[in-house]
Design a protein around this motif. Structure first.
Motif, mmCIF file in Angstrom:
data_model
loop_
_atom_site.group_PDB
_atom_site.id
_atom_site.type_symbol
_atom_site.label_atom_id
_atom_site.label_comp_id
_atom_site.label_asym_id
_atom_site.label_seq_id
_atom_site.Cartn_x
_atom_site.Cartn_y
_atom_site.Cartn_z
ATOM 1 N N GLY A 131 7.198 -19.662 -29.151
ATOM 2 C CA GLY A 131 6.890 -21.009 -28.708
ATOM 3 C C GLY A 131 8.056 -21.964 -28.871
ATOM 4 O O GLY A 131 8.871 -21.848 -29.792
ATOM 5 N N THR A 132 8.113 -22.940 -27.935
ATOM 6 C CA THR A 132 9.127 -23.989 -27.979
ATOM 7 C C THR A 132 8.403 -25.326 -27.858
ATOM 8 O O THR A 132 7.208 -25.431 -28.120
ATOM 9 N N GLY A 133 9.124 -26.328 -27.417
ATOM 10 C CA GLY A 133 8.508 -27.602 -27.115
ATOM 11 C C GLY A 133 7.969 -27.625 -25.701
ATOM 12 O O GLY A 133 7.823 -26.580 -25.041
ATOM 13 N N ASP A 134 7.716 -28.836 -25.197
ATOM 14 C CA ASP A 134 7.069 -29.027 -23.908
ATOM 15 C C ASP A 134 8.105 -28.953 -22.782
ATOM 16 O O ASP A 134 9.052 -29.738 -22.740
ATOM 17 N N ALA A 135 7.912 -27.990 -21.876
ATOM 18 C CA ALA A 135 8.768 -27.781 -20.707
ATOM 19 C C ALA A 135 10.206 -27.452 -21.102
ATOM 20 O O ALA A 135 11.136 -28.198 -20.789
ATOM 21 N N PRO A 136 10.410 -26.316 -21.761
ATOM 22 C CA PRO A 136 11.775 -25.912 -22.100
ATOM 23 C C PRO A 136 12.577 -25.640 -20.831
ATOM 24 O O PRO A 136 12.051 -25.107 -19.852
ATOM 25 N N SER A 137 13.860 -26.004 -20.865
ATOM 26 C CA SER A 137 14.645 -25.910 -19.642
ATOM 27 C C SER A 137 16.011 -25.272 -19.831
ATOM 28 O O SER A 137 16.673 -24.951 -18.839
ATOM 29 N N SER A 138 16.449 -25.071 -21.056
ATOM 30 C CA SER A 138 17.787 -24.536 -21.294
ATOM 31 C C SER A 138 17.815 -23.929 -22.684
ATOM 32 O O SER A 138 17.075 -24.363 -23.578
ATOM 33 N N VAL A 139 18.687 -22.930 -22.877
ATOM 34 C CA VAL A 139 18.819 -22.300 -24.190
ATOM 35 C C VAL A 139 20.283 -22.067 -24.502
ATOM 36 O O VAL A 139 21.081 -21.733 -23.623
ATOM 37 N N GLY A 140 20.636 -22.281 -25.759
ATOM 38 C CA GLY A 140 21.944 -21.920 -26.276
ATOM 39 C C GLY A 140 21.785 -20.894 -27.379
ATOM 40 O O GLY A 140 20.784 -20.899 -28.111
ATOM 41 N N VAL A 141 22.752 -20.001 -27.511
ATOM 42 C CA VAL A 141 22.711 -18.916 -28.481
ATOM 43 C C VAL A 141 23.927 -19.040 -29.396
ATOM 44 O O VAL A 141 25.061 -19.127 -28.918
ATOM 45 N N GLY A 142 23.695 -19.044 -30.704
ATOM 46 C CA GLY A 142 24.801 -19.115 -31.651
ATOM 47 C C GLY A 142 24.296 -19.066 -33.075
ATOM 48 O O GLY A 142 23.097 -19.246 -33.344
ATOM 49 N N ASN A 160 11.319 -34.251 -24.799
ATOM 50 C CA ASN A 160 12.409 -35.175 -25.136
ATOM 51 C C ASN A 160 13.077 -34.791 -26.451
ATOM 52 O O ASN A 160 13.459 -35.646 -27.254
ATOM 53 N N ASN A 161 13.257 -33.477 -26.623
ATOM 54 C CA ASN A 161 13.775 -32.999 -27.901
ATOM 55 C C ASN A 161 14.406 -31.627 -27.732
ATOM 56 O O ASN A 161 14.459 -31.075 -26.619
ATOM 57 N N VAL A 162 14.868 -31.093 -28.845
ATOM 58 C CA VAL A 162 15.452 -29.759 -28.859
ATOM 59 C C VAL A 162 14.769 -28.958 -29.961
ATOM 60 O O VAL A 162 14.494 -29.467 -31.054
ATOM 61 N N SER A 163 14.434 -27.716 -29.651
ATOM 62 C CA SER A 163 13.835 -26.792 -30.609
ATOM 63 C C SER A 163 14.921 -25.869 -31.161
ATOM 64 O O SER A 163 15.741 -25.343 -30.407
ATOM 65 N N VAL A 164 14.911 -25.652 -32.465
ATOM 66 C CA VAL A 164 15.803 -24.690 -33.112
ATOM 67 C C VAL A 164 14.953 -23.556 -33.670
ATOM 68 O O VAL A 164 14.010 -23.784 -34.436
ATOM 69 N N ALA A 181 15.899 -35.842 -29.232
ATOM 70 C CA ALA A 181 17.139 -35.908 -28.463
ATOM 71 C C ALA A 181 17.112 -37.151 -27.572
ATOM 72 O O ALA A 181 17.654 -38.193 -27.945
ATOM 73 N N GLY A 182 16.464 -37.085 -26.419
ATOM 74 C CA GLY A 182 16.392 -38.221 -25.525
ATOM 75 C C GLY A 182 15.400 -37.939 -24.416
ATOM 76 O O GLY A 182 14.778 -36.865 -24.367
ATOM 77 N N ASP A 183 15.253 -38.877 -23.507
ATOM 78 C CA ASP A 183 14.239 -38.785 -22.462
ATOM 79 C C ASP A 183 14.687 -37.810 -21.372
ATOM 80 O O ASP A 183 15.684 -38.035 -20.685
ATOM 81 N N GLY A 184 13.937 -36.720 -21.250
ATOM 82 C CA GLY A 184 14.270 -35.714 -20.256
ATOM 83 C C GLY A 184 15.374 -34.784 -20.700
ATOM 84 O O GLY A 184 16.322 -34.525 -19.946
ATOM 85 N N ALA A 202 24.865 -30.372 -28.386
ATOM 86 C CA ALA A 202 24.967 -31.460 -27.409
ATOM 87 C C ALA A 202 23.854 -31.258 -26.392
ATOM 88 O O ALA A 202 23.677 -30.150 -25.865
ATOM 89 N N VAL A 203 23.094 -32.313 -26.127
ATOM 90 C CA VAL A 203 21.922 -32.233 -25.247
ATOM 91 C C VAL A 203 22.033 -33.316 -24.179
ATOM 92 O O VAL A 203 22.229 -34.495 -24.501
ATOM 93 N N SER A 204 21.926 -32.922 -22.916
ATOM 94 C CA SER A 204 21.916 -33.908 -21.829
ATOM 95 C C SER A 204 20.492 -34.388 -21.592
ATOM 96 O O SER A 204 19.538 -33.606 -21.585
ATOM 97 N N ASN A 205 20.362 -35.711 -21.392
ATOM 98 C CA ASN A 205 19.060 -36.365 -21.221
ATOM 99 C C ASN A 205 19.034 -37.044 -19.856
ATOM 100 O O ASN A 205 19.630 -38.104 -19.649
ATOM 101 N N ILE A 206 18.300 -36.422 -18.915
ATOM 102 C CA ILE A 206 18.419 -36.813 -17.521
ATOM 103 C C ILE A 206 17.887 -38.211 -17.252
ATOM 104 O O ILE A 206 18.393 -38.918 -16.364
ATOM 105 N N ASN A 207 16.900 -38.670 -18.002
ATOM 106 C CA ASN A 207 16.317 -39.978 -17.741
ATOM 107 C C ASN A 207 16.984 -41.103 -18.517
ATOM 108 O O ASN A 207 16.780 -42.280 -18.201
#
Length: 395
Positions: A131-142, A160-164, A181-184, A202-207
């Motif tokens: 499980g992640t947050g609401d509407a996951p859209s991208s993943v980073g691996v490290g 509007n956040n990031v899951s670790v 994180a931010g909106d979107g 680093a997280v981009s927030n589209i809205n």
């Protein structure tokens, strides 16, 4: 960096020492079937044969396609593995520590990620979802917590956040921990942004038209985010050393702005004001790589509305030349960089969201000698054949 070896020749009136000229052009695409509405492509040696294969997340297919390299930069037919609904992003990494590359797929409608462990031969076990947050859209691996295994960070668009998700050490993952994180929030990148030897986010927030920077506390937890302004509708962020000063910088694709923002690191995890460069219409993804063999990182942007990729070559110091555009497929949505044909320069793979395929664009190097007509680095009889093939009046 590729070495340069020359040989003196005399043919067709050209006496010169031949070497490869500037690389970083991509004139020809070859397309390979992928799946239903591919939205993301990743590159890695999945079958351990020392060439780079492709993994493609298919939005409408709810699956991931694996295309094995035939060892010459051509690819076999896709093999499909089930993932979750709305498979929108894919990344590769050795998640279970057995020295082969596994897959993680982001499923936007299922609110989870699928982990597919490699069987050791480029085939994959059935997915395990987390499980992640609401509407996951991208993943980073490290390795976020410094324990030598690979963890996951997931940008959640509606959350509007990031899951670790920290790795348990065996390719299974603990429950996700949420950081604002931010909106979107729709894209996440990883790198040591403040120079303290751990990985930050680093997280981009589209809205919000900004990027959030979350610095690692040193244990895989993160401080409150700081924000940096970028362009209109930032949709993708990439991390890399763009200006050669050992600090990691940011590049952000701005979907509505038809631009890419470059934010240079001040050396402490804060960033200078953005500098923007024009790209195609509706950019969806930005990535980095040394495309022209000059030891600095260039930018590649996939443009949804113009069905192409923009290549921006680094001029040194983190400034960029005007874009050159190269055709891809319909709705170019994601790009990945890697040496696909084993010739020691970096090629491109592009996922095309509306044409159910992936485009492969091989890096071409311009000849330095005018008589090297076929661009193979040698003036020989094949160049004479190039002339004879065009014999006759000019049109």
């Amino acid at each position: 960096m590729r070495g340069r070896m020359g040989v003196s020749v005399l043919i067709l009136g050209c006496a010169a020492t031949i070497a490869n000229g500037q690389c970083g052009t991509f004139p020809d695409q070859v397309s390979y079937s992928a799946g239903a509405s591919p939205h993301s492509v990743a590159v890695g040696d999945l079958d351990g044969d020392l060439d780079l294969d492709l993994a493609v997340a298919n939005w409408d297919g709810a699956n991931v396609s694996v295309l094995m390299n035939n060892s010459d930069g051509t690819f076999a037919a896709p093999v499909i593995y089930a993932a979750g609904t709305g498979s929108t992003a894919v990344a590769v990494g050795d998640l279970d520590g057995d020295l082969d590359l596994d897959l993680v797929v982001v499923n936007v409608y299922a609110n989870n990620v699928s982990v597919l462990l490699n069987n050791g031969d480029g085939t994959f076990a059935a997915q395990v979802s987390y499980g992640t947050g609401d509407a996951p859209s991208s993943v980073g691996v490290g390795d976020l917590d410094g324990d030598l295994d690979l963890d996951l960070a997931v940008a959640n668009f509606f959350g509007n956040n990031v899951s670790v998700l920290l790795n348990n050490g065996d390719g299974t993952f603990a429950a996700h921990v949420i950081y604002d994180a931010g909106d979107g929030s729709n894209s996440v990148g990883m790198g040591d942004l403040d120079g303290d030897l751990d990985l930050d986010l680093a997280v981009s927030n589209i809205n919000d038209n900004n990027v959030s920077v979350l610095l690692n506390n040193g244990d895989g937890t993160f401080a409150d985010h700081a924000t940096c302004g970028v362009g209109l509708q930032p949709i993708s962020v990439a991390v890399g050393n763009l200006d050669g000063d050992l600090g990691l910088d940011l590049a952000v694709a701005n979907h509505q702005g038809d631009s890419v923002s470059v934010l240079l690191n001040n050396g402490d995890g804060t960033f200078a004001d953005q500098v923007t460069y024009g790209v195609g219409d509706g950019p969806r993804c930005v990535t980095m790589g040394n495309l022209d063999d000059d030891c600095d990182l260039d930018l590649v942007v996939a443009n949804w509305n113009t069905n192409n990729v923009s290549v921006l070559l680094n001029q040194g110091g983190g400034t960029f030349a005007a874009q050159a555009s190269y055709a891809a497929g319909a709705c170019a949505v994601s790009a990945a960089v890697g040496d696909l044909d084993g010739d020691l320069d970096l090629d491109l793979a592009v996922a095309n969201g509306c044409s159910s395929n992936v485009s492969v664009l091989m890096n071409k190097c311009a000849p330095e000698c005018p008589a090297d007509l076929n661009g193979d680095g040698t003036v020989d009889i094949d160049d004479l054949f190039e002339v004879l093939a065009q014999w006759g009046p000019c049109e």
